[in-house]
Design a protein around this motif. Structure first.
Motif, PDB file in Angstrom:
ATOM      1  N   VAL A  21       0.831  -1.202   0.000  1.00  0.00           N
ATOM      2  CA  VAL A  21       0.000   0.000   0.000  1.00  0.00           C
ATOM      3  C   VAL A  21       0.872   1.261   0.000  1.00  0.00           C
ATOM      4  CG1 VAL A  21      -1.767   1.260   1.284  1.00  0.00           C
ATOM      5  CG2 VAL A  21      -1.846  -1.240   1.167  1.00  0.00           C
ATOM      6  N   GLN A  22       1.947   1.242   0.761  1.00  0.00           N
ATOM      7  CA  GLN A  22       2.798   2.427   0.873  1.00  0.00           C
ATOM      8  C   GLN A  22       3.689   2.618  -0.347  1.00  0.00           C
ATOM      9  OE1 GLN A  22       4.858   1.775   4.550  1.00  0.00           O
ATOM     10  NE2 GLN A  22       3.219   2.668   5.790  1.00  0.00           N
ATOM     11  N   ASN A  23       4.213   1.557  -0.913  1.00  0.00           N
ATOM     12  CA  ASN A  23       5.129   1.631  -2.060  1.00  0.00           C
ATOM     13  C   ASN A  23       4.633   0.719  -3.172  1.00  0.00           C
ATOM     14  OD1 ASN A  23       6.891   3.322  -0.642  1.00  0.00           O
ATOM     15  ND2 ASN A  23       7.847   1.563   0.341  1.00  0.00           N
ATOM     16  N   THR A  24       3.530   1.096  -3.781  1.00  0.00           N
ATOM     17  CA  THR A  24       2.909   0.244  -4.795  1.00  0.00           C
ATOM     18  C   THR A  24       3.820   0.033  -5.994  1.00  0.00           C
ATOM     19  OG1 THR A  24       0.772   1.111  -4.093  1.00  0.00           O
ATOM     20  CG2 THR A  24       0.828  -0.047  -6.183  1.00  0.00           C
ATOM     21  N   LYS A  25       4.528   1.076  -6.414  1.00  0.00           N
ATOM     22  CA  LYS A  25       5.393   0.960  -7.587  1.00  0.00           C
ATOM     23  C   LYS A  25       6.505  -0.060  -7.342  1.00  0.00           C
ATOM     24  CE  LYS A  25       8.308   3.673 -10.647  1.00  0.00           C
ATOM     25  NZ  LYS A  25       8.888   4.981 -10.915  1.00  0.00           N
ATOM     26  N   GLU A  26       7.173   0.024  -6.198  1.00  0.00           N
ATOM     27  CA  GLU A  26       8.240  -0.925  -5.868  1.00  0.00           C
ATOM     28  C   GLU A  26       7.688  -2.353  -5.773  1.00  0.00           C
ATOM     29  OE1 GLU A  26      10.178   0.229  -2.294  1.00  0.00           O
ATOM     30  OE2 GLU A  26      10.894   2.125  -3.132  1.00  0.00           O
ATOM     31  N   PHE A  27       6.526  -2.490  -5.184  1.00  0.00           N
ATOM     32  CA  PHE A  27       5.890  -3.799  -5.035  1.00  0.00           C
ATOM     33  C   PHE A  27       5.617  -4.424  -6.397  1.00  0.00           C
ATOM     34  CE2 PHE A  27       1.991  -6.347  -4.627  1.00  0.00           C
ATOM     35  CZ  PHE A  27       2.389  -7.253  -3.660  1.00  0.00           C
ATOM     36  N   LEU A  28       5.058  -3.640  -7.313  1.00  0.00           N
ATOM     37  CA  LEU A  28       4.748  -4.160  -8.643  1.00  0.00           C
ATOM     38  C   LEU A  28       6.008  -4.468  -9.441  1.00  0.00           C
ATOM     39  CD1 LEU A  28       1.699  -1.939  -9.608  1.00  0.00           C
ATOM     40  CD2 LEU A  28       1.699  -4.342  -8.914  1.00  0.00           C
ATOM     41  N   ILE A  29       7.022  -3.615  -9.338  1.00  0.00           N
ATOM     42  CA  ILE A  29       8.281  -3.859 -10.049  1.00  0.00           C
ATOM     43  C   ILE A  29       8.914  -5.161  -9.580  1.00  0.00           C
ATOM     44  CG2 ILE A  29      10.659  -3.040 -10.299  1.00  0.00           C
ATOM     45  CD1 ILE A  29       9.508  -0.192 -10.422  1.00  0.00           C
ATOM     46  N   LEU A  30       8.943  -5.394  -8.273  1.00  0.00           N
ATOM     47  CA  LEU A  30       9.523  -6.631  -7.745  1.00  0.00           C
ATOM     48  C   LEU A  30       8.777  -7.857  -8.266  1.00  0.00           C
ATOM     49  CD1 LEU A  30      11.471  -8.137  -5.828  1.00  0.00           C
ATOM     50  CD2 LEU A  30       9.694  -7.923  -4.092  1.00  0.00           C
ATOM     51  N   HIS A  31       7.466  -7.811  -8.251  1.00  0.00           N
ATOM     52  CA  HIS A  31       6.711  -8.974  -8.671  1.00  0.00           C
ATOM     53  C   HIS A  31       6.764  -9.195 -10.184  1.00  0.00           C
ATOM     54  CE1 HIS A  31       5.377  -8.795  -4.543  1.00  0.00           C
ATOM     55  NE2 HIS A  31       5.055 -10.062  -4.694  1.00  0.00           N
ATOM     56  N   VAL A  32       6.807  -8.146 -10.963  1.00  0.00           N
ATOM     57  CA  VAL A  32       6.987  -8.301 -12.407  1.00  0.00           C
ATOM     58  C   VAL A  32       8.365  -8.891 -12.689  1.00  0.00           C
ATOM     59  CG1 VAL A  32       7.263  -7.002 -14.562  1.00  0.00           C
ATOM     60  CG2 VAL A  32       5.326  -6.552 -13.077  1.00  0.00           C
ATOM     61  N   TYR A  33       9.376  -8.448 -11.953  1.00  0.00           N
ATOM     62  CA  TYR A  33      10.728  -8.992 -12.105  1.00  0.00           C
ATOM     63  C   TYR A  33      10.752 -10.490 -11.794  1.00  0.00           C
ATOM     64  CZ  TYR A  33      15.641  -9.926 -11.196  1.00  0.00           C
ATOM     65  OH  TYR A  33      16.888 -10.476 -11.202  1.00  0.00           O
ATOM     66  N   LEU A  34      10.145 -10.876 -10.667  1.00  0.00           N
ATOM     67  CA  LEU A  34      10.136 -12.289 -10.291  1.00  0.00           C
ATOM     68  C   LEU A  34       9.368 -13.136 -11.299  1.00  0.00           C
ATOM     69  CD1 LEU A  34       9.648 -12.017  -6.424  1.00  0.00           C
ATOM     70  CD2 LEU A  34      11.740 -12.536  -7.684  1.00  0.00           C
ATOM     71  N   LEU A  35       8.246 -12.630 -11.795  1.00  0.00           N
ATOM     72  CA  LEU A  35       7.510 -13.362 -12.827  1.00  0.00           C
ATOM     73  C   LEU A  35       8.322 -13.472 -14.115  1.00  0.00           C
ATOM     74  CD1 LEU A  35       3.876 -12.050 -12.352  1.00  0.00           C
ATOM     75  CD2 LEU A  35       4.703 -14.378 -11.990  1.00  0.00           C
ATOM     76  N   GLY A  36       9.068 -12.425 -14.444  1.00  0.00           N
ATOM     77  CA  GLY A  36       9.928 -12.455 -15.625  1.00  0.00           C
ATOM     78  C   GLY A  36      11.022 -13.500 -15.503  1.00  0.00           C
ATOM     79  N   ILE A  37      11.660 -13.552 -14.350  1.00  0.00           N
ATOM     80  CA  ILE A  37      12.707 -14.561 -14.120  1.00  0.00           C
ATOM     81  C   ILE A  37      12.113 -15.961 -14.222  1.00  0.00           C
ATOM     82  CG2 ILE A  37      14.257 -15.533 -12.369  1.00  0.00           C
ATOM     83  CD1 ILE A  37      15.354 -13.058 -13.726  1.00  0.00           C
ATOM     84  N   TYR A  38      10.943 -16.138 -13.632  1.00  0.00           N
ATOM     85  CA  TYR A  38      10.297 -17.448 -13.715  1.00  0.00           C
ATOM     86  C   TYR A  38       9.957 -17.793 -15.166  1.00  0.00           C
ATOM     87  CZ  TYR A  38       7.094 -21.288 -13.038  1.00  0.00           C
ATOM     88  OH  TYR A  38       6.475 -22.512 -13.105  1.00  0.00           O
ATOM     89  N   GLY A  39       9.435 -16.825 -15.913  1.00  0.00           N
ATOM     90  CA  GLY A  39       9.090 -17.061 -17.313  1.00  0.00           C
ATOM     91  C   GLY A  39      10.294 -17.414 -18.162  1.00  0.00           C
ATOM     92  N   ILE A  40      11.393 -16.674 -17.981  1.00  0.00           N
ATOM     93  CA  ILE A  40      12.621 -16.967 -18.728  1.00  0.00           C
ATOM     94  C   ILE A  40      13.137 -18.359 -18.377  1.00  0.00           C
ATOM     95  CG2 ILE A  40      15.051 -16.314 -18.961  1.00  0.00           C
ATOM     96  CD1 ILE A  40      14.115 -13.381 -18.626  1.00  0.00           C
ATOM     97  N   THR A  41      13.104 -18.694 -17.104  1.00  0.00           N
ATOM     98  CA  THR A  41      13.551 -20.023 -16.669  1.00  0.00           C
ATOM     99  C   THR A  41      12.674 -21.116 -17.275  1.00  0.00           C
ATOM    100  OG1 THR A  41      14.308 -19.072 -14.582  1.00  0.00           O
ATOM    101  CG2 THR A  41      14.036 -21.446 -14.646  1.00  0.00           C
ATOM    102  N   PHE A  42      11.374 -20.889 -17.287  1.00  0.00           N
ATOM    103  CA  PHE A  42      10.439 -21.862 -17.848  1.00  0.00           C
ATOM    104  C   PHE A  42      10.703 -22.076 -19.338  1.00  0.00           C
ATOM    105  CE2 PHE A  42       6.291 -22.903 -19.745  1.00  0.00           C
ATOM    106  CZ  PHE A  42       6.019 -24.070 -19.050  1.00  0.00           C
ATOM    107  N   LEU A  43      10.897 -20.974 -20.064  1.00  0.00           N
ATOM    108  CA  LEU A  43      11.170 -21.094 -21.497  1.00  0.00           C
ATOM    109  C   LEU A  43      12.488 -21.812 -21.769  1.00  0.00           C
ATOM    110  CD1 LEU A  43      10.005 -17.602 -22.784  1.00  0.00           C
ATOM    111  CD2 LEU A  43       8.889 -19.807 -23.138  1.00  0.00           C
ATOM    112  N   LEU A  44      13.529 -21.464 -21.012  1.00  0.00           N
ATOM    113  CA  LEU A  44      14.824 -22.114 -21.213  1.00  0.00           C
ATOM    114  C   LEU A  44      14.768 -23.601 -20.883  1.00  0.00           C
ATOM    115  CD1 LEU A  44      17.287 -19.410 -19.867  1.00  0.00           C
ATOM    116  CD2 LEU A  44      16.892 -20.061 -22.233  1.00  0.00           C
TER     117      LEU A  44
END
Length: 86
Positions: A16-39
């Motif tokens: 709630v206090q840092n929504t931008k940081e929260f979303l950036i972290l979770h998009v990053y983690l989903l991206g890492i998971y997606g890249i790992t899944f594809l590889l």
């Protein structure tokens, strides 16, 4: 027990206090998971390394940018949080 409850409360307040940081972290983690899944589906064994490095990189970035050594000390964390409210 007070420390556990304080950090648990901080986890619930953070999105709630840092929504931008929260979303950036979770998009990053989903991206890492997606890249790992594809590889892994392609058949490359480097996917495990990419996943491990991808999860450790944010911690290394925080340490490089001056993560305080007392970041898990709840008394100093309370002082920092109260001073940031003023």
């Amino acid at each position: 027990m007070k420390g556990v409850l304080f950090f648990l409360g901080s986890i619930f307040r953070w999105p709630v206090q840092n929504t931008k940081e929260f979303l950036i972290l979770h998009v990053y983690l989903l991206g890492i998971y997606g890249i790992t899944f594809l590889l892994r589906n392609i058949g490359l064994e480097v996917s495990k390394l990419i996943f491990t490095v991808g999860l450790i990189a944010p911690i290394g970035y925080l340490i490089y940018n001056g993560l305080p050594l007392d970041c898990l000390n709840y008394k100093s964390a309370i002082k920092r949080e109260l001073s940031s409210l003023n």
